[in-house]
Design a protein around this motif. Sequence first.
Motif, short mmCIF file in Angstrom:
data_model
loop_
_atom_site.label_atom_id
_atom_site.label_comp_id
_atom_site.label_asym_id
_atom_site.label_seq_id
_atom_site.Cartn_x
_atom_site.Cartn_y
_atom_site.Cartn_z
N GLY A 86 0.83 -1.20 0.00
CA GLY A 86 0.00 0.00 0.00
C GLY A 86 0.87 1.25 0.00
N THR A 87 0.24 2.39 0.21
CA THR A 87 0.98 3.65 0.25
C THR A 87 1.51 3.90 1.65
OG1 THR A 87 -0.41 4.57 -1.50
CG2 THR A 87 0.83 6.13 -0.18
N TYR A 88 2.82 3.83 1.82
CA TYR A 88 3.42 4.00 3.13
C TYR A 88 4.07 5.37 3.30
CZ TYR A 88 2.55 -0.69 4.82
OH TYR A 88 1.93 -1.83 5.28
N LEU A 89 4.43 6.00 2.18
CA LEU A 89 5.04 7.32 2.24
C LEU A 89 4.32 8.25 1.28
CD1 LEU A 89 8.84 6.33 2.17
CD2 LEU A 89 7.52 7.07 4.16
N ASN A 90 4.22 9.51 1.66
CA ASN A 90 3.57 10.50 0.79
C ASN A 90 4.52 11.05 -0.27
OD1 ASN A 90 1.13 10.39 2.27
ND2 ASN A 90 2.03 11.68 3.85
N GLY A 91 5.80 10.91 -0.04
CA GLY A 91 6.79 11.43 -0.98
C GLY A 91 8.09 10.66 -0.89
N LYS A 92 9.13 11.23 -1.46
CA LYS A 92 10.44 10.59 -1.48
C LYS A 92 11.18 10.87 -0.17
CE LYS A 92 11.11 10.59 -6.48
NZ LYS A 92 11.40 9.16 -6.64
N VAL A 93 11.69 9.82 0.43
CA VAL A 93 12.46 9.95 1.67
C VAL A 93 13.83 9.30 1.46
CG1 VAL A 93 12.59 9.46 4.13
CG2 VAL A 93 10.36 9.92 3.07
N TYR A 94 14.87 10.14 1.45
CA TYR A 94 16.24 9.67 1.32
C TYR A 94 16.91 9.69 2.68
CZ TYR A 94 16.42 9.50 -3.77
OH TYR A 94 16.24 9.15 -5.09
N MET A 95 17.88 8.81 2.87
CA MET A 95 18.62 8.75 4.13
C MET A 95 20.01 9.36 3.95
SD MET A 95 17.50 5.31 6.15
CE MET A 95 18.47 4.17 5.20
N LYS A 105 31.67 6.02 3.60
CA LYS A 105 32.55 4.90 3.26
C LYS A 105 31.99 4.05 2.13
CE LYS A 105 35.38 3.82 7.28
NZ LYS A 105 35.78 2.72 8.18
N LEU A 106 30.67 4.12 1.93
CA LEU A 106 30.03 3.25 0.96
C LEU A 106 29.89 3.97 -0.37
CD1 LEU A 106 27.29 1.72 3.26
CD2 LEU A 106 29.53 0.77 2.69
N PRO A 107 30.32 3.33 -1.46
CA PRO A 107 30.32 4.01 -2.76
C PRO A 107 28.98 3.99 -3.48
CG PRO A 107 31.33 1.84 -2.96
CD PRO A 107 30.99 2.02 -1.51
N PHE A 108 27.93 3.43 -2.84
CA PHE A 108 26.65 3.33 -3.51
C PHE A 108 25.57 4.06 -2.71
CE2 PHE A 108 29.09 -0.59 -4.28
CZ PHE A 108 29.47 -0.30 -5.58
N ALA A 109 24.49 4.40 -3.38
CA ALA A 109 23.46 5.24 -2.78
C ALA A 109 22.82 4.58 -1.55
CB ALA A 109 22.37 5.56 -3.81
N ALA A 110 22.51 5.41 -0.57
CA ALA A 110 21.83 4.92 0.62
C ALA A 110 20.39 4.54 0.28
CB ALA A 110 21.84 6.00 1.70
N LEU A 111 19.84 3.66 1.08
CA LEU A 111 18.45 3.22 0.93
C LEU A 111 17.50 4.42 0.94
CD1 LEU A 111 16.52 0.64 1.10
CD2 LEU A 111 16.44 1.14 3.54
N HIS A 112 16.49 4.39 0.09
CA HIS A 112 15.46 5.43 0.13
C HIS A 112 14.10 4.83 -0.20
CE1 HIS A 112 16.02 5.68 -4.31
NE2 HIS A 112 17.31 5.74 -4.04
N GLY A 113 13.04 5.57 0.13
CA GLY A 113 11.67 5.15 -0.17
C GLY A 113 11.04 6.12 -1.15
N ASP A 114 10.34 5.60 -2.15
CA ASP A 114 9.76 6.42 -3.22
C ASP A 114 8.35 5.97 -3.56
OD1 ASP A 114 12.41 7.83 -4.43
OD2 ASP A 114 12.86 5.75 -3.94
N PRO A 115 7.43 6.90 -3.81
CA PRO A 115 6.13 6.51 -4.37
C PRO A 115 6.33 6.04 -5.81
CG PRO A 115 6.11 8.78 -3.54
CD PRO A 115 7.53 8.35 -3.62
N ASP A 116 5.90 4.83 -6.13
CA ASP A 116 6.11 4.29 -7.48
C ASP A 116 4.94 4.71 -8.37
OD1 ASP A 116 6.21 2.57 -9.79
OD2 ASP A 116 7.65 1.35 -8.69
N ILE A 117 5.23 5.53 -9.39
CA ILE A 117 4.17 6.06 -10.26
C ILE A 117 3.60 5.01 -11.20
CG2 ILE A 117 4.93 8.46 -10.15
CD1 ILE A 117 6.38 8.06 -12.80
N LEU A 118 4.27 3.86 -11.29
CA LEU A 118 3.75 2.77 -12.12
C LEU A 118 3.01 1.73 -11.30
CD1 LEU A 118 6.83 2.22 -14.48
CD2 LEU A 118 4.82 3.66 -14.85
N GLU A 119 2.99 1.90 -9.98
CA GLU A 119 2.33 0.94 -9.08
C GLU A 119 1.34 1.64 -8.16
OE1 GLU A 119 2.62 -2.39 -8.97
OE2 GLU A 119 4.02 -2.46 -10.66
N ASN A 120 0.63 2.62 -8.71
CA ASN A 120 -0.44 3.32 -7.97
C ASN A 120 0.04 3.93 -6.66
OD1 ASN A 120 -2.50 2.62 -9.89
ND2 ASN A 120 -2.49 0.55 -9.03
N GLY A 121 1.28 4.41 -6.65
CA GLY A 121 1.79 5.11 -5.48
C GLY A 121 2.26 4.23 -4.36
#
Length: 454
Positions: free
Chosen positions: A258-267, A272-288
């Motif tokens: 379901g919809t757990y976040l209203n918008g994009k939340v980045y951490m 030390k880590l060369p890759f992007a931190a975990l984030h949460g996003d509303p998926d526009i192809l999966e009804n938010g």
Amino acid sequence: MNEKHYEVVIVGGGISGAALFYELAKYSTAKNICLLEKYEDLATLNSKGTSNSQTIHVGDIETNYTLDKAKITKRTAKMIEKFCLQYNLQERIMFKHQKMALGVGEKEVEFITKRYHEFKEIFPYLELWDKEKLRELEPKLVYADKEQTKDRPEPIIAMGAKNEYTTVDYGEMTKELAKAGQNADTSKTTDIFFNSEVEEIEKVGNKFKLTTTNGTVYTADFVVVDAGAHSLYLAHKMGYGKHMGSLSMAGSFYITNGTYLNGKVYMVQNDKLPFAALHGDPDILENGKTRFGPTALALLVLERYKGGKSIFQCLKTMNIDGSIIKIFWDLLKDSEIRNYVFKNFLFEVPGINKGLFVKDARKIVPSLSVDDLEYAKGFGGVRPQVLNKTEKKLMLGEASLNEGNGIIFNMTPSPGATSCLGNAQRDVKVICEYLNLEFDEAAFLADLTDPEIA
């Protein structure tokens, strides 16, 4: 044998190739341009909407961006917005969501607060949100339980924005760029060929010969290879870029029921880590529904979910020798990076993956449980991370090989989709200078840039 000649041939029908195709067709005096795509449609790999986070990376909430990098990405991100507005694509493929970088714990709260005051100079729309404001904007960040009766124990704060374009279906934007290119000037030849995998590129005299697996041969005065992880593979076949190797990093996602976040939340990024931190996003192809990720997993493929020969191509492109092994050793001898790599491997193992992943995702939504989300099958792509053998280190960000002889090879991991129009502008200038063509940069700047952004 079929043979076709063009002034410019672009290899790769993802968003980078389509952006260059569009700019050449609309803003240059090139009369015949060709785009070759190996599959049956545009954007079937990393530009596809399910293969990335659908984010317009501006640099305001990405805490792994320096201030200087944010100034650059702000300019190219505005081009994405301007193109979509110019072709009336807002609320069709481009959307507004609130967005934020979340700090959890005293150290991160101090970091976000300091960063907010530093970055507000170039992003004046940024706001600083304390726990009570977050309770209003994103309540699931604040509460430790699903009943929302108990607050999480750590202090939290976020820097963010509420009325900015944040989200794009880059797969559909790729198709819109190609369509706009073909419609820009009907007197020009603007061909797009599918099922046309380029097997080999040769320099023959002052032209390039491109041989495809379907038997058709193309010749060109100038070639740009925008083929993702395959760009370096084709460069190596021509003897270029031998000082580079490529590490294929795959990103997977988990999606909520379901919809757990209203918008994009980045951490906050771990430096030390060369890759992007975990984030949460509303998926526009999966009804938010909320999509959490990406994970970071090294794979021996150049493209995901396509199987077959890309394993062999990946090994060739990795270009393994003592320098490459030293890069891997230097990365893995750090226990923090080593544990990160192992944990991300476990995120892919059925049976244990969800429980482990939820522990990390609870830093964003403390009340999240294993029943709230599923592994997003078929989501995620492959990002080529360039290994510099000369400097013996992993090169973060984009890489472009330009030998100055009429051919360019581009490798564009994140934020490659956001910077596609800016990268294309760079390449159009090179192409026009080499072929004695004109580039109407004034029209380009008027259409796609904000005069207030340097």
